[in-house]
Design a protein around this motif. Structure first.
Motif, PDB file in Angstrom:
ATOM      1  N   LEU A 159       4.217 -54.078 -25.139  1.00 52.81           N
ATOM      2  CA  LEU A 159       4.951 -53.873 -23.892  1.00 52.81           C
ATOM      3  C   LEU A 159       6.461 -53.729 -24.105  1.00 52.81           C
ATOM      4  N   PRO A 160       7.133 -54.651 -24.812  1.00 56.80           N
ATOM      5  CA  PRO A 160       8.582 -54.460 -25.014  1.00 56.80           C
ATOM      6  C   PRO A 160       8.924 -53.236 -25.841  1.00 56.80           C
ATOM      7  N   LEU A 161       8.052 -52.861 -26.771  1.00 52.68           N
ATOM      8  CA  LEU A 161       8.289 -51.655 -27.564  1.00 52.68           C
ATOM      9  C   LEU A 161       8.270 -50.413 -26.681  1.00 52.68           C
ATOM     10  N   LEU A 162       7.338 -50.363 -25.754  1.00 56.89           N
ATOM     11  CA  LEU A 162       7.250 -49.224 -24.843  1.00 56.89           C
ATOM     12  C   LEU A 162       8.456 -49.178 -23.910  1.00 56.89           C
ATOM     13  N   ILE A 163       8.906 -50.343 -23.453  1.00 60.05           N
ATOM     14  CA  ILE A 163      10.075 -50.389 -22.570  1.00 60.05           C
ATOM     15  C   ILE A 163      11.324 -49.918 -23.304  1.00 60.05           C
ATOM     16  N   LEU A 164      11.510 -50.376 -24.545  1.00 59.04           N
ATOM     17  CA  LEU A 164      12.664 -49.956 -25.337  1.00 59.04           C
ATOM     18  C   LEU A 164      12.614 -48.467 -25.637  1.00 59.04           C
ATOM     19  N   LEU A 254       5.418 -45.382 -35.502  1.00 60.99           N
ATOM     20  CA  LEU A 254       6.167 -46.288 -36.367  1.00 60.99           C
ATOM     21  C   LEU A 254       7.598 -45.785 -36.551  1.00 60.99           C
ATOM     22  N   SER A 255       7.764 -44.473 -36.697  1.00 54.26           N
ATOM     23  CA  SER A 255       9.107 -43.896 -36.819  1.00 54.26           C
ATOM     24  C   SER A 255       9.921 -44.145 -35.557  1.00 54.26           C
ATOM     25  N   VAL A 256       9.253 -44.090 -34.403  1.00 58.51           N
ATOM     26  CA  VAL A 256       9.937 -44.390 -33.134  1.00 58.51           C
ATOM     27  C   VAL A 256      10.421 -45.832 -33.118  1.00 58.51           C
ATOM     28  N   ILE A 257       9.565 -46.748 -33.561  1.00 54.00           N
ATOM     29  CA  ILE A 257       9.931 -48.165 -33.580  1.00 54.00           C
ATOM     30  C   ILE A 257      11.098 -48.407 -34.533  1.00 54.00           C
TER      31      ILE A 257
END
Length: 368
Positions: A159-164, A254-257
């Motif tokens: 969830l926080p990864l998608l929000i960021l 993973l590259s997005v993160i």
């Protein structure tokens, strides 16, 4: 009528198992494969792809109700006869063996790339499969209970990864919508439809262990909806950040993160992605190994599946280091071969069994 297995799982546990089983290995890899075909509109591809998930749920639950307490490899002999049923059992043994070896190689390759580049692949495969074998020895009930916690951790971490990601994405990357027509969208739907969305057909083996079978349809539809929302969000947001580059990267999300960690105030966020991947792969391979052992037992008349867990695990270890020479062969298999193989085993064969069984039942009713 087959006696209900002693091990039982709840409807909630079944739903979590379905979610983890499907999203565990695709959240990092599927955006790149889909964008290869559907480009900026690949997120739309999940709408037609989800239909195969609905088909799998309907077919497997319908068959499960007709043959309570039996798995698909057991009641197939009653539908098509002993010998054809045995051939179907051999086919599913091969399919689940290939699935385990493929997922294990994906897992080891991913971990080696990010964390342990000097570690031999066979060491990573051995330690991973041994842990999965221990889980299978404890039983599907323990796996389901363990997965309840793992699923919550995965969802809370996502969830926080998608929000960021939404905060840094450029939604102009999604244009033009259907600029190249519908054909690329349908091509992009082949991979998730054939290889991922219809993985809900594991109901064919898990349904007999459900303590409240009447809840299977509802919880399966909820799981499918959750899977759909999560994957569409991941693919859509990955495209908004990476654009056309998405289709050229093996682990695009993973590259997005990693990009979030560079541009924002958070660092080393890829550790979260690695944790999600490792936990999800563990549950997925444990379920696959459990199903493979069931298939072998049903084919050869072995009563206790725990007796063959270790030899089956060792065979899977050999397959994981032998089946593909390198990561390129694995990627080609996942993009082009696996969707067709999966569609045949996960959708076509169960639907064929349901069709034959329905014809036979109508024939008997007409004779009466």
């Amino acid at each position: 009528m087959k006696v209900q297995p002693r091990e039982q799982i709840t409807a909630t546990q079944l739903g979590f198992l379905l979610i983890t089983f499907v999203i565990s290995t695709i959240i990092l890899t599927v955006p790149g494969i889909m964008v290869m075909f559907g480009k900026q509109n690949s997120w739309i591809s999940f709408f037609p792809a989800s239909l195969t998930g609905l088909l799998s749920i309907w077919v497997m639950i319908t068959l499960g109700k007709r043959y309570p307490g039996l798995t698909i490899t057991q009641y197939s002999s009653r539908i098509v006869g002993k010998w054809l049923g045995a051939l179907l059992g051999i086919n599913y043994i091969y399919y689940w063996f290939i699935s385990i070896t493929t997922i294990t190689m994906q897992h080891v390759g991913f971990v080696s790339t990010l964390l342990l580049p000097q570690s031999p692949h066979i060491v990573g495969s051995l330690t991973f499969l041994v842990l999965c074998a221990i889980a299978v020895l404890t039983g599907i009930e323990v796996i389901a209970r363990c997965n309840e916690l793992i699923s919550i951790i995965i969802l809370v971490s996502l969830l926080p990864l998608l929000i960021l990601t939404a905060g840094i994405g450029d939604f102009n990357q999604l244009r033009p919508v259907l600029g190249d027509g519908v054909v690329p969208v349908l091509q992009g739907a082949v991979s998730p439809a054939g290889g991922f969305m219809n993985q809900l057909f594991i109901l064919g083996w898990l349904y007999p262990y459900l303590n409240q079978p009447h809840k299977a349809r509802k919880v399966s539809l909820i799981a499918l909806t959750s899977i759909f929302v999560i994957i569409v969000a991941i693919v859509l947001l990955t495209i908004t950040v990476l654009g056309p580059l998405t289709g050229k990267l093996t682990y695009s999300f993973l590259s997005v993160i990693q990009y979030i960690g560079i541009t924002g105030s958070f660092e080393r966020l890829e550790a979260v992605a690695v944790s999600i991947w490792v936990m999800g792969c563990f549950v997925k391979v444990a379920i696959c190994l459990f199903i493979l052992c069931l298939c072998v037992c049903h084919l050869f008349g072995i009563r206790n599946y725990r007796e063959i867990v270790l030899p089956v695990t060792m065979m899977s270890l050999v397959g994981s280091v032998w089946i593909f020479k390198n990561g390129s062969e694995l990627l080609n298999y996942l993009a082009f071969t696996f969707p067709l193989l999966a569609f045949f085993n996960q959708s076509f064969l169960p639907l064929l069994l349901l069709t034959i069984d329905s014809i036979k039942r109508r024939g008997r009713q007409s004779l009466l």
